[in-house]
Design an enzyme around this catalytic site. Structure first.
Site, short mmCIF file in Angstrom:
data_model
loop_
_atom_site.label_atom_id
_atom_site.label_comp_id
_atom_site.label_asym_id
_atom_site.label_seq_id
_atom_site.Cartn_x
_atom_site.Cartn_y
_atom_site.Cartn_z
N ASP A 150 38.50 37.43 38.31
CA ASP A 150 38.04 37.59 37.17
C ASP A 150 38.63 36.48 36.14
O ASP A 150 39.38 35.84 36.83
CB ASP A 150 38.08 38.99 36.63
CG ASP A 150 39.61 39.42 36.55
OD1 ASP A 150 40.32 38.48 36.76
OD2 ASP A 150 39.86 40.72 36.23
N ASP A 154 41.09 36.82 33.72
CA ASP A 154 42.38 37.12 33.97
C ASP A 154 42.97 36.60 35.13
O ASP A 154 44.26 36.13 35.01
CB ASP A 154 42.82 38.75 33.88
CG ASP A 154 42.76 38.92 32.32
OD1 ASP A 154 42.52 37.99 31.26
OD2 ASP A 154 42.49 40.17 31.86
N ASP A 209 42.79 38.66 41.05
CA ASP A 209 41.44 39.32 40.84
C ASP A 209 40.52 38.04 40.76
O ASP A 209 40.91 37.26 40.12
CB ASP A 209 41.56 40.34 39.78
CG ASP A 209 42.39 41.54 40.12
OD1 ASP A 209 42.65 41.78 41.19
OD2 ASP A 209 42.87 42.34 38.92
N GLU A 251 48.75 40.68 42.31
CA GLU A 251 48.79 40.80 40.90
C GLU A 251 48.84 42.03 40.55
O GLU A 251 47.85 42.94 40.69
CB GLU A 251 47.58 40.10 40.18
CG GLU A 251 47.27 40.51 39.00
CD GLU A 251 45.88 40.35 38.34
OE1 GLU A 251 45.37 40.48 37.27
OE2 GLU A 251 45.36 39.60 38.99
#
Length: 721
Positions: free
Chosen positions: A576, A578, A574, A501
């Site tokens: 998280d 997102d 990641d 990402e």
């Protein structure tokens, strides 16, 4: 098979009289045909293992199903008894009990002892049936150690028993049906068979009950009735014969041991909607049309040998009629689910009826596309069969007397005239649908054309990119995306593609990777939601196209797993919200267009750590680093350190993204094979996964809203809607 093969083949105690009765003309005439069955069972049932055992059972069940097809009887019950016998009960007309004039035997004895005899042979009683040669019941009888048949007919219940095909009496102990044993003393009839009247029934009550014990001298030791296969085919048959109820009950000890209460499980199948419900049951995707029924018939003639009054076979031209009944619907996916049947016999390899359907459908849709070419912007593109069958769920049935099959297995229909009849029915009924003035029919016809055009353009686009979807050598590497950081190895078994990402994570991953076998492909933010987008939109999206091009195995129906350039594809996002969103979008892309990668277990999600705990060691001893992957794990580690009076650096480092790690940390935790943690993406149930993807990523907002509210545990009344 001489009757003397059984120790109790005669009621007489004299060896001389025993031999005389065993070799009487009557017994030889009864057994001359069935002896061949016992010597060569594979010629009649295929094998003597579990498949052959199931074949025998379906011969008996199909007799009852053929009655239901003819409009007689509405229920069939199959019971797998604890003593290894099986019983089939129906509510049809009952086997005839009167005397058959040519043989002088009752109808029951003719059916169970004479090969090529019965209502199906010669076409007298059944216009269309699953049986062709009238050998089913007699073959089962010949291969059974014991067979009991009871017939309710004319206000009476008749009964007859057989031992390895020979009619006679068993000396059972009193005690009802549970006392019946295959090894009970048996006495064959000597002068004439007797169809015994054992009770009375109301005249309106008719039916047949057949219970038999398979002969373990014939079948292999491990041969057993396969409940799953029985249930599956029973359900299929219930779909094909609307209004017929089929129940399966397994009373065997092994089956009872699997239930919580020790009671037998009974499965009951009945479908009034017939093959329309079958299509809805089979369909793997969300529909874009209703389930359509295409029905019609056609007549033809064929020359067949017919038995005349003198018993001679004479070639005669006979008139036939073929009835066609088709249920189909198109869905949003690209998988094709097709089932075809002839007189409820499954034809998994198709035949003339399947060829006729393909011909009629392709010809009709070509005409529709030609008539709407300008509006649909087709250009010079050519339609192919795969374009129109993408997303199609089909159940095709035809009924005709004495169908011709290619080979013994009945897997391919060979009757030539059926092809033109099915093609005409398909073209005619579809034309009525497409010319209908109803709003729903117009909308669904347009949806089919748009679907076909979309699939055609996707196929052409995939073919155009086919060469670029293969691993390139050094001279061709420039055709791959410039942002791909490839590996040196060409060994697909060891190579890995990391989809990372953003460019910041790419920089760290480039330094952390093993360049021999690890390749990197960065993506910019969230990719296209392919669950909502069309195929053409997906192919024109830069990120999606890059992923498909780099993997190099195509997409959708043209995907070739063997051509994939990497052994593993690892999504590294990641830890998280997102990152989870990006991972879901990527998995949606793989699920819809590269599903074989997931099915082969070659798609993974990297599991980067959330926290880094540095344990401070006293003196010159180097500090220790501990990585944790959840808040719960972190609290457990900290509690353990406090119990052992170990100090750690505070504050605890929490990684918000992969870019916050240095190369050594990323390699140690996420990329190095020795210490990393990967989560394999599996498809335990592709249909359930498809429904979840549709819920989370599809166009319909309301179900997703319900899912979010229910999962969050919110008070609906406090939400401003």
């Amino acid at each position: 098979m001489p009757a003397s093969s059984s120790p109790s083949s005669s009621a007489s105690t004299s060896p001389k009289s025993d031999t005389a009765s065993s070799y009487s003309a009557r017994h030889l005439s009864v057994l001359e045909g069935l002896e061949a069955v016992r010597k060569r069972p594979g010629m009649y049932i295929g094998s003597t293992d579990s498949r052959g055992l199931m074949h025998c059972l379906w011969e008996i069940i199909d007799n009852a199903v053929d009655e239901a097809l003819g409009g007689f009887g509405t229920s069939i019950e199959v019971v797998l008894h604890a003593d290894d016998s099986v019983e089939v009960c129906d509510t049809a007309r009952g086997i005839p009990v009167d005397i058959e004039p040519k043989t002088g035997l009752t109808g029951v004895e003719v059916v169970f002892t004479k090969l090529h005899a019965g209502g199906k042979f010669g076409g007298g009683s059944y216009a269309a049936s699953g049986g062709l040669h009238g050998v089913g019941a007699s073959v089962v009888n010949a291969l059974s150690e014991r067979l009991d048949v009871e017939v309710d007919r004319g206000g009476k219940t008749y009964a007859m028993s057989f031992h390895r095909g020979e009619p006679g009496r068993f000396a059972d102990r009193p005690g009802g049906s549970g006392s019946k044993k295959p090894d009970s003393p048996f006495s064959p009839f000597e002068n004439g068979s007797e169809l015994t009247v054992i009770g009375k029934t109301p005249k309106a009550v008719t039916g047949t009950r057949v219970r038999y014990w398979a002969d373990r001298q014939i079948f292999t030791k491990g041969a057993t009735f396969q409940t799953d296969d029985l249930v599956s085919r029973a359900q299929q048959t219930a779909f094909l014969v609307p209004g017929l109820t089929i129940s399966i009950r397994d009373e065997r000890p092994a089956a009872l041991a699997e239930t919580e209460d020790g009671l037998p499980i009974e499965r009951v199948f009945s479908y009034e909607g017939g093959i329309s419900e079958f299509v809805d049951f089979l369909a793997p995707d969300k529909s874009i049309t209703d389930t359509w029924r295409l029905q019609g018939s056609g007549k033809y003639t064929e020359t067949v040998p017919v038995l005349d009054d003198k018993g001679h076979m004479v070639s005669t031209e006979v008139a036939r009629e073929c009835e066609v009944d088709i249920a189909l619907r198109w869905g949003e996916g690209y998988e094709t689910v097709s089932r075809s049947f002839v007189n409820i016999i499954a034809t998994p390899k198709g035949g003339s009826h399947q060829a006729g359907f393909d011909q009629g459908l392709l010809k009709f849709l070509k005409q529709q596309l030609d008539a709407n070419a300008r509006r649909l912007k087709i250009g010079n593109d050519k339609l192919e069969r795969d374009d129109i069958t993408a997303g199609l769920t089909l159940v095709l049935t035809v009924r005709l007397p004495e169908p011709q099959f290619e080979g013994q297995t009945k897997e391919v229909l060979g009757t030539p005239a059926v092809r033109a009849i099915v093609a005409n029915v398909v073209a005619k009924t579809l034309a009525e649908r497409f010319s209908s003035s109803k709003r729903d029919d117009k909308a669904q016809a347009e949806a089919i054309l748009q679907k076909v055009v979309s699939e055609m353009k996707a196929r052409i686009a995939a073919r155009a990119h086919k060469e670029t979807q293969r691993r390139k050598n050094a001279l061709e590497s420039s055709s791959l995306p410039a942002k791909l950081v490839d590996c040196r190895s060409n060994d697909v078994g060891t190579t890995e593609l990391f989809i990372v990402e953003g460019d910041s994570a790419l920089g760290t991953a480039r330094a952390a990777r093993n360049s021999e076998y690890q390749a990197l492909l960065p993506i910019r933010g969230k990719i296209l939601n392919v669950q909502k987008a069309s195929v053409s939109d997906m192919l024109s999206n830069l990120e999606c196209a890059s992923i498909i091009q780099v993997i190099g195995a195509g997409s959708g129906r043209s995907f070739d797993l063997d051509a994939a350039r990497y052994g593993k594809v690892i999504i590294m996002s990641d830890a998280d919200v997102d990152g989870a969103h990006i991972r879901t979008l990527l998995l949606t892309l793989f699920f819809r267009y590269m599903r074989p990668m997931i099915e082969a277990g070659r798609v993974f999600a990297a599991v980067p750590p959330l926290h880094r705990v540095v344990v401070v060691n006293p003196g010159s001893k180097p500090n220790e680093t501990i990585y944790t992957y959840s808040e719960q794990e972190l609290q457990g580690v900290l509690a353990g350190l406090r119990r052992t009076n170990k100090k750690y650096q505070d504050p605890i480092q929490r990684y918000k993204g992969l870019g916050e790690m240095d190369a050594e940390q990323l390699a140690t935790t996420t990329m190095d094979r020795k210490g990393r943690l990967l989560r394999r993406v599996k498809l335990e149930d592709a249909e359930n996964a498809g429904r979840v993807f549709e819920l989370l990523m599809g166009n319909d907002v309301a179900p997703r809203k319900e899912f979010i509210i229910d999962g969050a545990g919110l008070d609906r009344e406090r939400i401003d809607t």
